[in-house]
Design a protein around this motif. Structure first.
Motif, PDB file in Angstrom:
ATOM      1  N   ILE A 240       0.836  -1.207   0.000  1.00  0.00           N
ATOM      2  CA  ILE A 240       0.000   0.000   0.000  1.00  0.00           C
ATOM      3  C   ILE A 240       0.869   1.255   0.000  1.00  0.00           C
ATOM      4  N   ARG A 241       1.923   1.268   0.812  1.00  0.00           N
ATOM      5  CA  ARG A 241       2.820   2.427   0.850  1.00  0.00           C
ATOM      6  C   ARG A 241       3.472   2.650  -0.509  1.00  0.00           C
ATOM      7  N   THR A 242       3.870   1.564  -1.159  1.00  0.00           N
ATOM      8  CA  THR A 242       4.499   1.690  -2.476  1.00  0.00           C
ATOM      9  C   THR A 242       3.537   2.306  -3.483  1.00  0.00           C
ATOM     10  N   ILE A 243       2.296   1.862  -3.469  1.00  0.00           N
ATOM     11  CA  ILE A 243       1.300   2.381  -4.400  1.00  0.00           C
ATOM     12  C   ILE A 243       1.025   3.864  -4.128  1.00  0.00           C
ATOM     13  N   LEU A 244       0.910   4.226  -2.857  1.00  0.00           N
ATOM     14  CA  LEU A 244       0.589   5.610  -2.508  1.00  0.00           C
ATOM     15  C   LEU A 244       1.723   6.571  -2.810  1.00  0.00           C
ATOM     16  N   ILE A 245       2.950   6.074  -2.865  1.00  0.00           N
ATOM     17  CA  ILE A 245       4.091   6.949  -3.148  1.00  0.00           C
ATOM     18  C   ILE A 245       4.380   7.037  -4.652  1.00  0.00           C
ATOM     19  N   LEU A 246       3.707   6.226  -5.457  1.00  0.00           N
ATOM     20  CA  LEU A 246       3.957   6.213  -6.900  1.00  0.00           C
ATOM     21  C   LEU A 246       3.845   7.595  -7.563  1.00  0.00           C
ATOM     22  N   PRO A 247       2.855   8.439  -7.211  1.00  0.00           N
ATOM     23  CA  PRO A 247       2.803   9.770  -7.851  1.00  0.00           C
ATOM     24  C   PRO A 247       4.076  10.580  -7.661  1.00  0.00           C
ATOM     25  N   TRP A 248       4.802  10.315  -6.568  1.00  0.00           N
ATOM     26  CA  TRP A 248       6.059  11.012  -6.292  1.00  0.00           C
ATOM     27  C   TRP A 248       7.172  10.518  -7.218  1.00  0.00           C
ATOM     28  N   ALA A 249       7.045   9.271  -7.688  1.00  0.00           N
ATOM     29  CA  ALA A 249       8.088   8.696  -8.545  1.00  0.00           C
ATOM     30  C   ALA A 249       8.051   9.250  -9.960  1.00  0.00           C
ATOM     31  N   VAL A 250       6.895   9.726 -10.397  1.00  0.00           N
ATOM     32  CA  VAL A 250       6.762  10.282 -11.742  1.00  0.00           C
ATOM     33  C   VAL A 250       7.185  11.752 -11.704  1.00  0.00           C
ATOM     34  N   PRO A 251       8.034  12.212 -12.641  1.00  0.00           N
ATOM     35  CA  PRO A 251       8.424  13.629 -12.660  1.00  0.00           C
ATOM     36  C   PRO A 251       7.207  14.543 -12.678  1.00  0.00           C
ATOM     37  N   GLY A 252       7.255  15.591 -11.889  1.00  0.00           N
ATOM     38  CA  GLY A 252       6.101  16.464 -11.736  1.00  0.00           C
ATOM     39  C   GLY A 252       5.618  17.072 -13.035  1.00  0.00           C
ATOM     40  N   PHE A 253       6.548  17.523 -13.885  1.00  0.00           N
ATOM     41  CA  PHE A 253       6.130  18.192 -15.116  1.00  0.00           C
ATOM     42  C   PHE A 253       5.411  17.225 -16.055  1.00  0.00           C
ATOM     43  N   VAL A 254       5.784  15.939 -16.007  1.00  0.00           N
ATOM     44  CA  VAL A 254       5.097  14.938 -16.832  1.00  0.00           C
ATOM     45  C   VAL A 254       3.654  14.790 -16.365  1.00  0.00           C
ATOM     46  N   SER A 255       3.458  14.668 -15.060  1.00  0.00           N
ATOM     47  CA  SER A 255       2.109  14.538 -14.517  1.00  0.00           C
ATOM     48  C   SER A 255       1.261  15.764 -14.851  1.00  0.00           C
ATOM     49  N   ILE A 256       1.850  16.947 -14.744  1.00  0.00           N
ATOM     50  CA  ILE A 256       1.096  18.173 -15.016  1.00  0.00           C
ATOM     51  C   ILE A 256       0.651  18.222 -16.477  1.00  0.00           C
ATOM     52  N   LEU A 257       1.547  17.887 -17.390  1.00  0.00           N
ATOM     53  CA  LEU A 257       1.193  17.900 -18.814  1.00  0.00           C
ATOM     54  C   LEU A 257       0.122  16.860 -19.127  1.00  0.00           C
ATOM     55  N   ILE A 258       0.183  15.701 -18.482  1.00  0.00           N
ATOM     56  CA  ILE A 258      -0.848  14.673 -18.684  1.00  0.00           C
ATOM     57  C   ILE A 258      -2.201  15.186 -18.182  1.00  0.00           C
ATOM     58  N   PHE A 259      -2.209  15.805 -17.002  1.00  0.00           N
ATOM     59  CA  PHE A 259      -3.456  16.361 -16.478  1.00  0.00           C
ATOM     60  C   PHE A 259      -3.991  17.469 -17.388  1.00  0.00           C
ATOM     61  N   ALA A 260      -3.083  18.301 -17.938  1.00  0.00           N
ATOM     62  CA  ALA A 260      -3.523  19.365 -18.845  1.00  0.00           C
ATOM     63  C   ALA A 260      -4.238  18.792 -20.055  1.00  0.00           C
ATOM     64  N   ALA A 261      -3.734  17.671 -20.578  1.00  0.00           N
ATOM     65  CA  ALA A 261      -4.401  17.023 -21.713  1.00  0.00           C
ATOM     66  C   ALA A 261      -5.718  16.390 -21.291  1.00  0.00           C
ATOM     67  N   MET A 262      -5.760  15.788 -20.118  1.00  0.00           N
ATOM     68  CA  MET A 262      -6.986  15.129 -19.648  1.00  0.00           C
ATOM     69  C   MET A 262      -8.115  16.133 -19.418  1.00  0.00           C
ATOM     70  N   PHE A 263      -7.760  17.339 -18.955  1.00  0.00           N
ATOM     71  CA  PHE A 263      -8.787  18.342 -18.651  1.00  0.00           C
ATOM     72  C   PHE A 263      -9.020  19.315 -19.808  1.00  0.00           C
ATOM     73  N   ASN A 264      -8.492  19.018 -20.968  1.00  0.00           N
ATOM     74  CA  ASN A 264      -8.744  19.880 -22.124  1.00  0.00           C
ATOM     75  C   ASN A 264     -10.244  19.954 -22.404  1.00  0.00           C
ATOM     76  N   ASP A 265     -10.767  21.166 -22.680  1.00  0.00           N
ATOM     77  CA  ASP A 265     -12.204  21.354 -22.870  1.00  0.00           C
ATOM     78  C   ASP A 265     -12.747  20.586 -24.067  1.00  0.00           C
ATOM     79  N   PHE A 267     -11.032  17.935 -26.212  1.00  0.00           N
ATOM     80  CA  PHE A 267     -10.757  16.517 -26.431  1.00  0.00           C
ATOM     81  C   PHE A 267     -10.262  15.789 -25.183  1.00  0.00           C
ATOM     82  N   GLY A 268     -10.306  16.428 -24.031  1.00  0.00           N
ATOM     83  CA  GLY A 268      -9.810  15.809 -22.809  1.00  0.00           C
ATOM     84  C   GLY A 268     -10.657  14.637 -22.358  1.00  0.00           C
ATOM     85  N   ALA A 269     -10.026  13.651 -21.751  1.00  0.00           N
ATOM     86  CA  ALA A 269     -10.726  12.440 -21.318  1.00  0.00           C
ATOM     87  C   ALA A 269     -11.748  12.725 -20.226  1.00  0.00           C
ATOM     88  N   ILE A 270     -11.519  13.747 -19.394  1.00  0.00           N
ATOM     89  CA  ILE A 270     -12.450  14.050 -18.304  1.00  0.00           C
ATOM     90  C   ILE A 270     -13.813  14.431 -18.864  1.00  0.00           C
TER      91      ILE A 270
END
Length: 437
Positions: A240-265, A267-270
């Motif tokens: 459980i600890r390993t899973i919960l820390i996974l977001p920290w293992a991914v570079p922050g800028f990569v996660s931010i860019l992925i979220f930016a694409a997901m929340f696009n008005d 074509f975003g997946a959201i």
């Protein structure tokens, strides 16, 4: 025997007549003269050589620098105001070194003259070298680092502060035009000119809300998950600890860019895969400041909680189980044990790092810029709807070339962060306890 006594008497009279004030005055007139008066010839000659070398090498440069920083140039197209400002700041730093050296020279001459008057015998050259090396060794080791800090930290800071009191912008850009000193006019414009005032109030308010809400949420989520995983009834803790820390293992800028694409008005997946099929609506995540701000807070909570979770998990392991057993014997509820044992212990151990989380998010440029470049645009403002102070400074610097106003806002940011950090550190219990040890 009589000659020896005569020599000793003459030497004693010379020491008594040795005047520290003369050594002081001579060392003020020229570095090293006071040491020569004290018969410290090697040191005196070395000081004289150092001062002569400085005068010969930097006399013209310092003269140009002091003239440049006071006038910022007089002939447009010929004088470059920014270069002159840089020369002036370097000259001030060099003069600070010289003043420090001169103070040391004067104090050294005066103190040694006092010792000589009291009968102190000067050590031999070899003894002087050994004693000087022993005393100066720590300074010799730290001197390169100090010089590096001055020219990589202090100098840029001085330059930024200086720009805040000029009119350096796109229309007053050298060498075609000269930059002028305007005093506190930039700060006055920030609170009196309608465009600047409305933008500053809006950006400042959002910066405070962003800092408090986003940071508090990531701390609360990290604490909740840490307490939950630390519960004795939970199995597979390591997984459980390993899973919960996974977001920290991914570079922050990569996660931010992925979220930016997901929340696009568009074509975003959201919107396309969740909001429209389930609720029949498509929210303006990137075009409405309200929704964009909510998303930014959610993303920062996601990115920030793993560190807090790992930090709190380590602290929770150090809390003695005997405390909880004693609380159970006294009939304490789970909430009472958390409030009176867990929470105080965790906050005491991690308070400095939690304060750093707030100051870091106050200047968290990456997520604001990478997600939506501080947008969307807001009518009547020179900043975007989600710009915080630091991203607004970036926009003023690199997009509109308003360097002086950007420097003024940067100075305000620095003062706010410094005051907040100093106040919080002084009020933090862990630092108070540290000072008593």
């Amino acid at each position: 025997m009589s000659n020896d006594r005569h020599d000793e008497s003459q030497s004693s009279n010379q020491r008594k007549n040795h005047n520290p004030k003369i050594a002081l005055i001579l060392s003020l007139l020229f570095a090293g003269l006071g040491q020569l008066y004290n018969k410290r010839y090697v040191k005196g000659i070395a000081f004289i050589i150092l001062e002569l070398a400085f005068i010969v090498t930097f006399k013209d440069f310092i003269h140009l620098g002091l003239w440049g920083i006071s006038t910022l140039g007089t002939i447009p197209g010929t004088d470059h105001s920014i270069f002159l400002l840089v020369y002036g700041l370097v000259s001030i730093i060099l003069l600070a070194f010289v003043i420090t050296f001169y103070v040391f020279n004067v104090r050294d001459a005066y103190k040694q003259a006092q010792l000589i008057k009291k009968g102190w015998e000067a050590p031999t050259f070899k003894e002087s070298v050994k004693e000087g090396y022993d005393k100066s060794f720590p300074y010799l080791l730290t001197a390169p680092g100090l010089v590096l800090v001055i020219f990589t930290v202090v100098f840029p800071l001085m330059f930024a502060i200086s720009l805040a009191f000029t009119n350096y912008d796109l229309y007053n850009s050298p060498p075609r035009n000269l930059v002028e000193w305007v005093g506190f006019q930039n700060f006055v414009n920030l609170v009196t000119v309608p465009l600047w005032r409305s933008t500053f109030i809006s950006v400042f308010s959002w910066t405070i809300i962003w800092t408090l809400v986003a940071t508090s949420l990531q701390i609360a989520l990290g604490l909740f998950l840490a307490v939950l995983v630390n519960d004795a009834r939970i199995k597979f803790k390591k997984t459980i600890r390993t899973i919960l820390i996974l977001p920290w293992a991914v570079p922050g800028f990569v996660s931010i860019l992925i979220f930016a694409a997901m929340f696009n008005d568009q074509f975003g997946a959201i919107n396309r895969d969740i909001m429209e099929p389930l609720f029949g609506v498509s929210l303006p995540w990137l075009t409405d400041p309200f929704y964009t701000r909510i998303v930014l807070i959610m993303i920062q909570t996601w990115l920030g909680y793993p560190f807090i979770f790992a930090l709190f998990s380590g602290v929770l392991q150090s809390i003695s189980k005997d405390w909880y057993e004693a609380a159970e014997v006294d009939g304490a509820s789970r909430w009472q044990k958390f409030r009176n044992i867990t929470l105080p212990h965790v906050l005491f151990a991690t308070a400095p790092l939690l304060i750093i989380q707030y100051t870091t998010n106050f200047n968290n440029f990456n997520i604001i810029y990478l997600f939506n470049q501080g947008g969307p645009a807001v009518r009547g403002q020179s900043a975007g709807g989600t710009d915080i102070l630091i991203s607004w400074v970036y926009s003023l610097t690199f997009e509109t070339s308003n360097y002086s106003m950007a420097a003024a806002i940067s100075l305000i940011i620095g003062l706010m962060v410094s005051i907040f950090a100093i106040f919080q550190f002084r009020k933090t219990s862990s630092f108070k306890e540290e000072g008593k040890r």
